[in-house]
Design a protein around this motif. Sequence first.
Motif, mmCIF file in Angstrom:
data_model
loop_
_atom_site.group_PDB
_atom_site.id
_atom_site.type_symbol
_atom_site.label_atom_id
_atom_site.label_comp_id
_atom_site.label_asym_id
_atom_site.label_seq_id
_atom_site.Cartn_x
_atom_site.Cartn_y
_atom_site.Cartn_z
ATOM 1 N N GLU A 31 0.830 -1.216 0.000
ATOM 2 C CA GLU A 31 0.000 0.000 0.000
ATOM 3 C C GLU A 31 0.863 1.264 0.000
ATOM 4 N N LYS A 32 2.014 1.196 0.659
ATOM 5 C CA LYS A 32 2.911 2.359 0.647
ATOM 6 C C LYS A 32 3.455 2.594 -0.762
ATOM 7 N N VAL A 33 3.761 1.505 -1.447
ATOM 8 C CA VAL A 33 4.224 1.631 -2.846
ATOM 9 C C VAL A 33 3.100 2.257 -3.673
ATOM 10 N N HIS A 34 1.873 1.770 -3.454
ATOM 11 C CA HIS A 34 0.758 2.270 -4.250
ATOM 12 C C HIS A 34 0.510 3.749 -3.978
ATOM 13 N N GLN A 35 0.657 4.129 -2.719
ATOM 14 C CA GLN A 35 0.466 5.536 -2.382
ATOM 15 C C GLN A 35 1.481 6.411 -3.120
ATOM 16 N N GLU A 36 2.717 5.931 -3.176
ATOM 17 C CA GLU A 36 3.741 6.688 -3.905
ATOM 18 C C GLU A 36 3.361 6.798 -5.388
ATOM 19 N N LEU A 37 2.810 5.716 -5.945
ATOM 20 C CA LEU A 37 2.399 5.748 -7.355
ATOM 21 C C LEU A 37 1.276 6.762 -7.544
ATOM 22 N N CYS A 38 0.364 6.813 -6.569
ATOM 23 C CA CYS A 38 -0.727 7.802 -6.627
ATOM 24 C C CYS A 38 -0.144 9.218 -6.598
#
Length: 410
Positions: A226-233
Amino acid sequence: MAYFIRAVNTLSIWRRRRKVTVPAFSPKIIENFVEVFSEQSEILVKRLEPRVGTGQFSIWPYLSSYTLDSVSETAMGVKLHAQENPNSLFLQAINKLLHLVSERFFCLWLQPNWLYKFMPQYATHEKNKNIMHEFVDQVITKKREEIKTKHESKSESENKKDFDFDSYKRNSFLDLLITLSGGEKGFTNVELREEVLTLTVAGTDTSAVSIGYTLVLLGKYPEIQEKVHQELCDVFGDSDRPLVKEDISKLKYLERVVKESLRLYPPVPFIARKVLKDIKLSSGYVLPAGSGIIVSIWGIHRDPKYWGPDAEKFDPDRFLPERFNFEHSCSFMPFSNGPRNCVGYQYALMSMKIALSTILRRYRIVGKEGTLRNPFIKVKLQIMMKAVDDYQVALERRVPKTSDCNARGS
Ligand code: HEM
């Protein structure tokens, strides 16, 4: 004596060729390949689409055909379409050859050349080797003609200019190897074929293996995913635009995740060296000249002496600049170290980051529930170190546009 002369010859061949390949992998050159990785990653996620919501499956064939297509386009300038066509002759030939080489590596009786010729595997080996050689030879002949035509159409003063890295735009390594080695007087066609095939073989499964481990690890640790995804967002917002080169340096957390995955699961778990002169170790033991040694990258990467008592834990933040211990330059060496290290390491990191970000923007990886503090992935040695289950994962589609980003943002 004969062995010594052969070793010196091999070393001088390697040295001469390395002088040409290193500049071909300079950051200015490889940043031109972002578009190729980005395009190929888009094909990869489209191919994965029918797998969404269908439970666990092996993602390995998808990843290895992504890396093969990317490497062949960047190394030879040829679109192989292995992703769309799993029956591609070149793909099948390379897979069969890698299987045979791996088998030979671990079976002593298959190693002497004179004996191997009598084995049933030999005919298959030769047949597939010839398919690959013929393919690459055709590409080289065509490329030489292309360069010659371009050269003839330019004025004399233009041709006298040195190779200009700034004006280099998305040509292949083959173009570079021909030009940097001295054109017609440089590498022969056989040398070019050897170099192109080395890059293809060295660059395909290694990167696919690393992407595979990273996805499996993210499936085990949803909070890190989820932290990776947040960075992608943060980088892409609600857009579904393809990645461009300016995005890459912004994906800092993803880079730490990739490094931590390479630390715990280095695709090349050991390297071999020959000792040229006696070396006295700090323990007092002497490595005598002429002996062979194995350096365990796996062992170094999990040694509490360098990584602390929680060395086995998956913790991407140990690569934060304030936490990483730069004193031991060899404590992290998935791409080896020193004059014989991997020429393609920046290329590999770029290819991995682009494929991973493209997959993770679209899908959530669901792995086998990992409640343990330390990940446990069963591995096997097949030239490289691969996951026994061929990277089983399940995919869930991310909610399109901002809602998924906002809902899950921390
Ligand atoms: C995650 C991906 C990769 C890993 C973990 C990796 C790892 C390694 C390692 C450990 C070595 C050194 C072996 C030794 O010291 O004996 C090596 C060498 C090499 N790698 Fe990679 N590699 C990767 C990707 C690539 C890519 C993408 C390319 C090219 C497109 C490439 C091209 C090469 C070449 C040509 C060598 C031989 C260098 C020489 O002997 O001068 N590698 N790689």
